[in-house]
Design an enzyme around this catalytic site. Structure first.
Site, PDB file in Angstrom:
ATOM      1  CE  LYS A 162      43.321  29.084  36.330  1.00 31.64           C
ATOM      2  NZ  LYS A 162      43.128  30.439  36.804  1.00 31.64           N
ATOM      3  CE1 TYR A 167      45.569  35.451  42.532  1.00 29.60           C
ATOM      4  CE2 TYR A 167      44.961  33.948  40.762  1.00 29.60           C
ATOM      5  CZ  TYR A 167      45.851  34.353  41.740  1.00 29.60           C
ATOM      6  OH  TYR A 167      47.030  33.660  41.916  1.00 29.60           O
ATOM      7  CG  ASP A 191      43.398  37.740  33.644  1.00 23.87           C
ATOM      8  OD1 ASP A 191      43.495  36.701  32.953  1.00 23.87           O
ATOM      9  OD2 ASP A 191      43.857  37.830  34.802  1.00 23.87           O
TER      10      ASP A 191
HETATM   11  C1  LIG Z   1      44.344  31.390  37.272  1.00 16.86           C
HETATM   12  C2  LIG Z   1      44.323  32.827  36.867  1.00 16.86           C
HETATM   13  C3  LIG Z   1      45.505  33.569  36.675  1.00 16.86           C
HETATM   14  C4  LIG Z   1      46.853  33.003  37.002  1.00 16.86           C
HETATM   15  O1  LIG Z   1      47.202  31.938  36.195  1.00 16.86           O
HETATM   16  P1  LIG Z   1      48.334  30.919  36.733  1.00 16.86           P
HETATM   17  O2  LIG Z   1      48.500  29.980  35.588  1.00 16.86           O
HETATM   18  O3  LIG Z   1      47.789  30.303  37.980  1.00 16.86           O
HETATM   19  O4  LIG Z   1      49.560  31.731  36.976  1.00 16.86           O
HETATM   20  C5  LIG Z   1      45.407  34.845  36.183  1.00 16.86           C
HETATM   21  N1  LIG Z   1      44.214  35.390  35.907  1.00 16.86           N
HETATM   22  C6  LIG Z   1      43.068  34.738  36.079  1.00 16.86           C
HETATM   23  C7  LIG Z   1      41.788  35.382  35.711  1.00 16.86           C
HETATM   24  C8  LIG Z   1      43.080  33.437  36.589  1.00 16.86           C
HETATM   25  O5  LIG Z   1      41.924  32.813  36.822  1.00 16.86           O
END
Ligand SMILES: *Cc1c(COP(=O)(O)O)cnc(C)c1O
Length: 432
Positions: A273, A146, A245
């Protein structure tokens, strides 16, 4: 003690008339566990309190940012000091430089950072940058990875193996045209030969591979260091970029990158985050050469009204300052190990999960714990869902989905973990 949620339910009912599903992010709805989501009023440390006054020990922690727990006093003080000086300038300020310096310093080999306001934005920018740098259209992702709600990444393969872009990538949401979905190729995790085969056939059209080096959004699908290293050599050979990511894993397991810790150097790292310490902040980190392709220096456009705003930066810097202490990560790891140990000691064979540092994925079944999305047992999901409301009744707030991970913070204690395990044991006894 039974938890009554009269007011919470009233807020929810009213919210559903005004906000789709009553929530501003679908993961917050209780779709898979049933019932109505809870409306919260306040949170300190690991305790969240709902509008009816019920207190819960929080193992969701806003899905990852709160490694120091809720409302950490130093983070809140930093926000309180920053806010009266202006919430946003839409112009430059020294805090941005301090944050970029902190990020570049935390990721060896990286020379620059661009700050944005969310993980999704960071990923969007990384993809545009990869396409701008290579002049190629295709992006490779993995099934169960994701990366935020970016159009082209809300895609899963029609079939398990190499699904070619122009022959059947299907968006997993309405609203993404097949022309856009068709630019994303989805492969299964843990399968280097599939990656090699794809690059052998289409390598010259692939701009980048993007993955969470520690996939934590579809369970915790652990990937070996050899898999990560293999992706590095395949992308390097074919002139494509490797994007880690690390919106969850960045600063979660150590001060810096999980992927670099595994010995693999990506071209770009996306963050979110934890770097915002609970405020909206994301970042793209990479080499000076790559990041210099971004506007206004280079031809790849990227912008944001609230990007690098002083309040988010203050929360982020205060958080990173505390994370510089290696003892904090040792403590988090100790708590994680304690959780594993307590689960083992229950004697219930299927009451288990996968843990990496302070991330724990409950996987309530026997047999190997999967490292691919398609291998997750439906029984494990059923058991987690079946016990969810009993956990709430025991005063424990978990992410409302069997596919999500639990997060530990520096504010959790062994006693919190004892209560979590005890509640699972007692809930297990009540399963049909
Ligand atoms: C939470 C998340 C996102 C998206 O971040 P948002 O701040 O919710 O837009 C992208 N990549 C990963 C791996 C995530 O866990």
């Amino acid at each position: 003690m039974t938890y009554q949620r009269t007011l919470s339910n009233q807020w929810y009912d009213r919210a559903t008339e005004l906000i789709p599903g009553g929530v501003n992010s679908p993961v917050r709805a209780f779709k898979s566990v049933g019932g109505k989501p809870i409306y919260f009023a306040k949170a300190h440390g690991v305790i969240v309190t709902d509008v009816d006054g019920n207190a819960y020990t929080d193992f969701c922690l806003s899905w990852g940012p709160l490694i120091l727990g809720h409302a950490d006093p130093e983070v809140v003080a930093a926000v309180q000091a920053a806010a009266p000086l202006g919430l946003t300038y839409g112009a430059c300020h020294p805090g941005e430089v301090a944050m970029a310096e902190a990020l570049v310093g935390a990721f060896p080999g990286m020379g620059m950072a661009r700050l944005v306001s969310s993980g999704t934005e960071a990923v969007m920018t990384a993809l545009r940058l990869a396409r701008g740098a290579t002049g190629r259209p295709l992006i490779v992702k993995f099934e169960g990875g994701y990366h935020g709600h970016v159009d082209s990444l809300l895609v899963k393969a029609g079939s398990g193996l190499v699904t070619l872009a122009d022959s059947g990538s299907e968006a997993s949401t309405k609203g993404v045209p097949k022309e856009v979905a068709g630019l994303t190729i989805t492969l299964p995790f843990d399968d280097l030969p599939a990656v090699e085969k794809l690059f052998a056939e289409h390598g010259e059209r692939i701009a980048a591979i993007i993955l969470e080096p520690l996939p934590a959004n579809n369970g915790l699908l652990f990937q070996t260091d050899a898999f990560l290293a293999g992706l590095r050599s395949i992308t390097a050979k074919h002139g494509a970029l490797l994007i880690f990511d690390e919106v969850i894993s960045g600063f979660r397991l150590r001060y810096g990158s999980y992927g670099q810790g595994a010995g693999v150097q990506p071209d770009l790292i996306t963050l979110g985050k934890i770097v915002g310490g609970g405020m909206p902040l994301g970042a793209i980190v990479g080499s000076t050469q790559l990041l210099s392709l971004l506007a206004p220096v280079g031809p790849v456009y990227q912008a944001g009204t609230l990007s690098g705003n002083p309040v988010s930066i203050a929360a982020g810097l205060a958080t990173l300052a505390k994370l510089r202490d290696p003892a904090l990560y040792r403590r988090l790891d100790q708590l994680g190990a304690y959780l594993e140990h307590k689960l083992q000691a229950t004697g219930i064979e299927w009451l288990r999960g996968r843990r990496v540092g302070s991330i724990f994925w409950p996987y309530f079944d026997v047999g190997p714990i999967p490292n691919r999305a398609d291998a997750i047992s439906p029984v494990a999901v059923q058991r987690f869902n079946g016990m969810y409301h009993l956990m709430l009744q025991a005063g424990l707030y978990l992410p409302p989905s069997a596919y999500e991970v639990l997060f530990l913070s520096s504010r959790h204690t062994e006693a919190d973990i004892d209560r979590l395990v005890a509640a699972w044991v007692s809930a297990a006894a009540q399963l049909p």
